[in-house]
Design an enzyme around this catalytic site. Structure first.
Site, PDB file in Angstrom:
ATOM      1  N   CYS A 114      41.905  36.902  37.493  1.00 56.67           N
ATOM      2  CA  CYS A 114      40.471  37.247  37.516  1.00 56.67           C
ATOM      3  C   CYS A 114      39.904  37.498  36.124  1.00 56.67           C
ATOM      4  O   CYS A 114      38.688  37.558  35.954  1.00 56.67           O
ATOM      5  CB  CYS A 114      40.231  38.460  38.402  1.00 56.67           C
ATOM      6  SG  CYS A 114      40.915  38.265  40.046  1.00 56.67           S
ATOM      7  N   HIS A 247      33.578  41.881  36.698  1.00 57.55           N
ATOM      8  CA  HIS A 247      34.268  41.019  37.666  1.00 57.55           C
ATOM      9  C   HIS A 247      33.922  41.529  39.061  1.00 57.55           C
ATOM     10  O   HIS A 247      34.002  42.730  39.337  1.00 57.55           O
ATOM     11  CB  HIS A 247      35.780  41.098  37.415  1.00 57.55           C
ATOM     12  CG  HIS A 247      36.601  40.537  38.524  1.00 57.55           C
ATOM     13  ND1 HIS A 247      36.328  39.316  39.101  1.00 57.55           N
ATOM     14  CD2 HIS A 247      37.692  41.023  39.174  1.00 57.55           C
ATOM     15  CE1 HIS A 247      37.219  39.076  40.053  1.00 57.55           C
ATOM     16  NE2 HIS A 247      38.048  40.100  40.117  1.00 57.55           N
ATOM     17  N   ASN A 277      35.240  37.984  46.137  1.00 65.06           N
ATOM     18  CA  ASN A 277      36.006  37.908  44.886  1.00 65.06           C
ATOM     19  C   ASN A 277      36.393  36.447  44.629  1.00 65.06           C
ATOM     20  O   ASN A 277      37.224  35.896  45.337  1.00 65.06           O
ATOM     21  CB  ASN A 277      37.249  38.792  45.009  1.00 65.06           C
ATOM     22  CG  ASN A 277      38.072  38.826  43.733  1.00 65.06           C
ATOM     23  OD1 ASN A 277      37.876  37.999  42.839  1.00 65.06           O
ATOM     24  ND2 ASN A 277      38.989  39.761  43.650  1.00 65.06           N
TER      25      ASN A 277
HETATM   26  N1  ACO Z   1      39.798  45.256  58.640  1.00 65.63           N
HETATM   27  C1  ACO Z   1      40.124  46.376  59.341  1.00 65.63           C
HETATM   28  N2  ACO Z   1      41.160  47.163  59.007  1.00 65.63           N
HETATM   29  C2  ACO Z   1      41.889  46.817  57.931  1.00 65.63           C
HETATM   30  C3  ACO Z   1      41.602  45.666  57.162  1.00 65.63           C
HETATM   31  C4  ACO Z   1      40.518  44.882  57.568  1.00 65.63           C
HETATM   32  N3  ACO Z   1      40.163  43.763  56.894  1.00 65.63           N
HETATM   33  N4  ACO Z   1      42.488  45.596  56.157  1.00 65.63           N
HETATM   34  C5  ACO Z   1      43.306  46.661  56.270  1.00 65.63           C
HETATM   35  N5  ACO Z   1      42.946  47.391  57.344  1.00 65.63           N
HETATM   36  C6  ACO Z   1      43.551  48.616  57.843  1.00 65.63           C
HETATM   37  C7  ACO Z   1      44.978  48.773  57.384  1.00 65.63           C
HETATM   38  O1  ACO Z   1      45.853  48.056  58.235  1.00 65.63           O
HETATM   39  C8  ACO Z   1      45.162  50.269  57.515  1.00 65.63           C
HETATM   40  O2  ACO Z   1      45.386  50.564  58.873  1.00 65.63           O
HETATM   41  P1  ACO Z   1      46.438  51.730  59.280  1.00 65.63           P
HETATM   42  O3  ACO Z   1      45.869  52.996  58.689  1.00 65.63           O
HETATM   43  O4  ACO Z   1      46.394  51.680  60.761  1.00 65.63           O
HETATM   44  O5  ACO Z   1      47.724  51.322  58.670  1.00 65.63           O
HETATM   45  C9  ACO Z   1      43.788  50.827  57.151  1.00 65.63           C
HETATM   46  O6  ACO Z   1      42.869  49.725  57.291  1.00 65.63           O
HETATM   47  C10 ACO Z   1      43.688  51.360  55.740  1.00 65.63           C
HETATM   48  O7  ACO Z   1      44.298  50.422  54.870  1.00 65.63           O
HETATM   49  P2  ACO Z   1      44.318  50.634  53.330  1.00 65.63           P
HETATM   50  O8  ACO Z   1      45.021  49.471  52.682  1.00 65.63           O
HETATM   51  O9  ACO Z   1      44.795  52.009  53.032  1.00 65.63           O
HETATM   52  O10 ACO Z   1      42.759  50.556  53.015  1.00 65.63           O
HETATM   53  P3  ACO Z   1      42.002  50.946  51.706  1.00 65.63           P
HETATM   54  O11 ACO Z   1      41.039  51.999  51.969  1.00 65.63           O
HETATM   55  O12 ACO Z   1      42.916  51.098  50.519  1.00 65.63           O
HETATM   56  O13 ACO Z   1      41.158  49.613  51.456  1.00 65.63           O
HETATM   57  C11 ACO Z   1      41.185  47.680  50.037  1.00 65.63           C
HETATM   58  C12 ACO Z   1      41.811  48.366  51.231  1.00 65.63           C
HETATM   59  C13 ACO Z   1      39.746  47.326  50.374  1.00 65.63           C
HETATM   60  C14 ACO Z   1      41.968  46.373  49.785  1.00 65.63           C
HETATM   61  C15 ACO Z   1      41.233  48.616  48.795  1.00 65.63           C
HETATM   62  O14 ACO Z   1      42.540  49.087  48.582  1.00 65.63           O
HETATM   63  C16 ACO Z   1      40.757  47.940  47.563  1.00 65.63           C
HETATM   64  O15 ACO Z   1      39.580  47.715  47.415  1.00 65.63           O
HETATM   65  N6  ACO Z   1      41.668  47.629  46.630  1.00 65.63           N
HETATM   66  C17 ACO Z   1      41.335  46.828  45.482  1.00 65.63           C
HETATM   67  C18 ACO Z   1      41.902  45.488  45.735  1.00 65.63           C
HETATM   68  C19 ACO Z   1      41.113  44.358  45.170  1.00 65.63           C
HETATM   69  O16 ACO Z   1      39.944  44.433  44.840  1.00 65.63           O
HETATM   70  N7  ACO Z   1      41.812  43.242  45.056  1.00 65.63           N
HETATM   71  C20 ACO Z   1      41.227  42.041  44.600  1.00 65.63           C
HETATM   72  C21 ACO Z   1      42.149  41.309  43.719  1.00 65.63           C
HETATM   73  S1  ACO Z   1      42.400  42.175  42.240  1.00 65.63           S
HETATM   74  C22 ACO Z   1      41.033  42.116  41.427  1.00 65.63           C
HETATM   75  O17 ACO Z   1      40.291  41.156  41.483  1.00 65.63           O
HETATM   76  C23 ACO Z   1      40.704  43.280  40.653  1.00 65.63           C
END
Ligand code: ACO
Length: 320
Positions: A114, A247, A277
């Site tokens: 990215c 980004h 993204n």
């Molecule tokens: N829809 C519904 N529920 C979901 C989804 C979804 N799409 N995805 C995950 N869940 C569930 C999980 O299974 C989990 O369920 P559980 O509690 O029963 O196990 C629950 O939601 C919480 O999951 P977490 O992974 O803890 O959710 P979090 O609040 O951390 O959010 C997210 C996830 C959005 C990916 C967050 O961690 C984030 O924004 N991280 C940054 C990642 C990113 O931006 N990556 C892009 C590539 S890197 C870059 O470009 C910078």
């Protein structure tokens, strides 16, 4: 003194738009969950016969037109991508051929996930300031939909396809003022694609794999630090920054970084809702979107920043 200035910016989004509700038909998710956690409402996906070089060429044509530049004036092409058409030749070589550039200018891809567009801009800036070229075509282009596991709700809701491009030219007027790029391979396993060449054969799944919370934590800290360092190195007053062009991964990462930098939300360019993204394409897509909307004006100061797999990250301060 020679600077590199942005002469024109262009972008391209594939026609197919997939909303969060559309995705909820494929995996167990909801518009509410996706929007609250990421700020994403929709993403655009390439058609089966559309490759990364096709998106790149369309964005490049728009940028060349905005820069009032004939393709054969370009004397350097760099494409940031993790989803090039082939292992080789580079997507940049394909772009050169498709644009009808016959001057044999150097053309190559760089892979900084990215952060690819900013790495490519930094490299082109060094070429221009070093007198190695006069007009560079810099592209971030991705078809991430090809490496997303559409059964995995943890990742498939986050990504989209698209391309953005900028023409950089040598100028006496200030353009790029400062850039700082970093990488730390200690974090390689936090965000990666499993598949790899192994003794000549492809092994493993061709899917993006990510520890979302680890990415989130590292991203906010690294981006805040590198943005501050860049502004300080340029000896530029932070309050004079007109726009933060981050980004577009996640609105919560963007909000948290802007807060650390004490930049009010009115100064933050936010296009993640419609683009999702798009990795290396996200910054030039956002830039073009809000140049076209009239928000970003000539002479304004922009702070670009981003992070991706590696980790690789950086920030760039420029006068548009
Ligand atoms: N829809 C519904 N529920 C979901 C989804 C979804 N799409 N995805 C995950 N869940 C569930 C999980 O299974 C989990 O369920 P559980 O509690 O029963 O196990 C629950 O939601 C919480 O999951 P977490 O992974 O803890 O959710 P979090 O609040 O951390 O959010 C997210 C996830 C959005 C990916 C967050 O961690 C984030 O924004 N991280 C940054 C990642 C990113 O931006 N990556 C892009 C590539 S890197 C870059 O470009 C910078």
């Amino acid at each position: 003194m020679t600077y590199s200035r942005i002469l024109g910016v262009g972008s391209f989004l594939p026609a197919k738009r997939v909303s969060n509700d559309d995705l909820a038909q494929i995996v167990e998710t909801s518009d509410e969950w996706i929007f609250q956690r990421t700020g994403i409402k929709a993403r655009h996906l390439a058609a089966d016969d559309e490759n990364t070089s096709d998106l790149a060429v369309k964005a490049a044509r728009n940028a060349l037109q905005q820069a009032n530049t004939d393709p054969n004036e370009i004397d350097l092409i760099i494409v940031g991508t993790v989803t090039g058409d082939y292992a080789f030749p580079s997507t940049a070589c394909l772009v050169q051929q498709k644009l009808g550039i016959t001057n044999r200018c150097p053309a190559f891809d760089i892979q900084a996930a990215c952060a690819g567009f900013m790495y490519a801009m930094t490299m082109a800036d060094a070429y221009i300031r070093g007198g190695l070229c006069k007009k560079a075509l810099i592209i971030g282009a991705e078809t991430l939909s090809r490496i997303v596991n559409w059964q995995d709700r943890n990742t498939c809701v986050l990504f989209g396809d698209g391309a953005g491009a900028a023409v950089l030219g040598a100028s006496d007027e200030p353009g790029i003022l400062c850039s700082k790029m970093y990488a730390d391979g200690e974090f390689a396993s936090v965000l990666h694609m499993d598949g790899r060449m192994n003794n000549g054969d492809w092994t493993g799944a061709k899917f993006i794999n990510m520890d979302g919370q680890a990415v989130f934590k590292f991203a906010v800290k690294a981006l805040s630090e590198v943005a501050k360092e860049t502004i300080e190195a340029a000896n530029f007053p932070a309050e004079k920054i007109d726009w933060l062009v981050p980004h577009q991964a996640n609105s919560r990462i963007i909000d948290a970084t802007a807060k650390h930098l004490k930049l009010p939300p009115e100064k933050v360019i936010l296009t993640v809702a419609e683009h999702a993204n798009t990795s290396a394409a996200s910054i030039p897509l956002a830039l073009d979107y809000d140049i076209q909307s009239g928000k970003i004006q000539r002479g304004q100061h922009l702070l670009l920043e981003g992070i991706g797999g590696g980790f690789a990250w950086g920030a760039m301060l420029l006068r548009y």
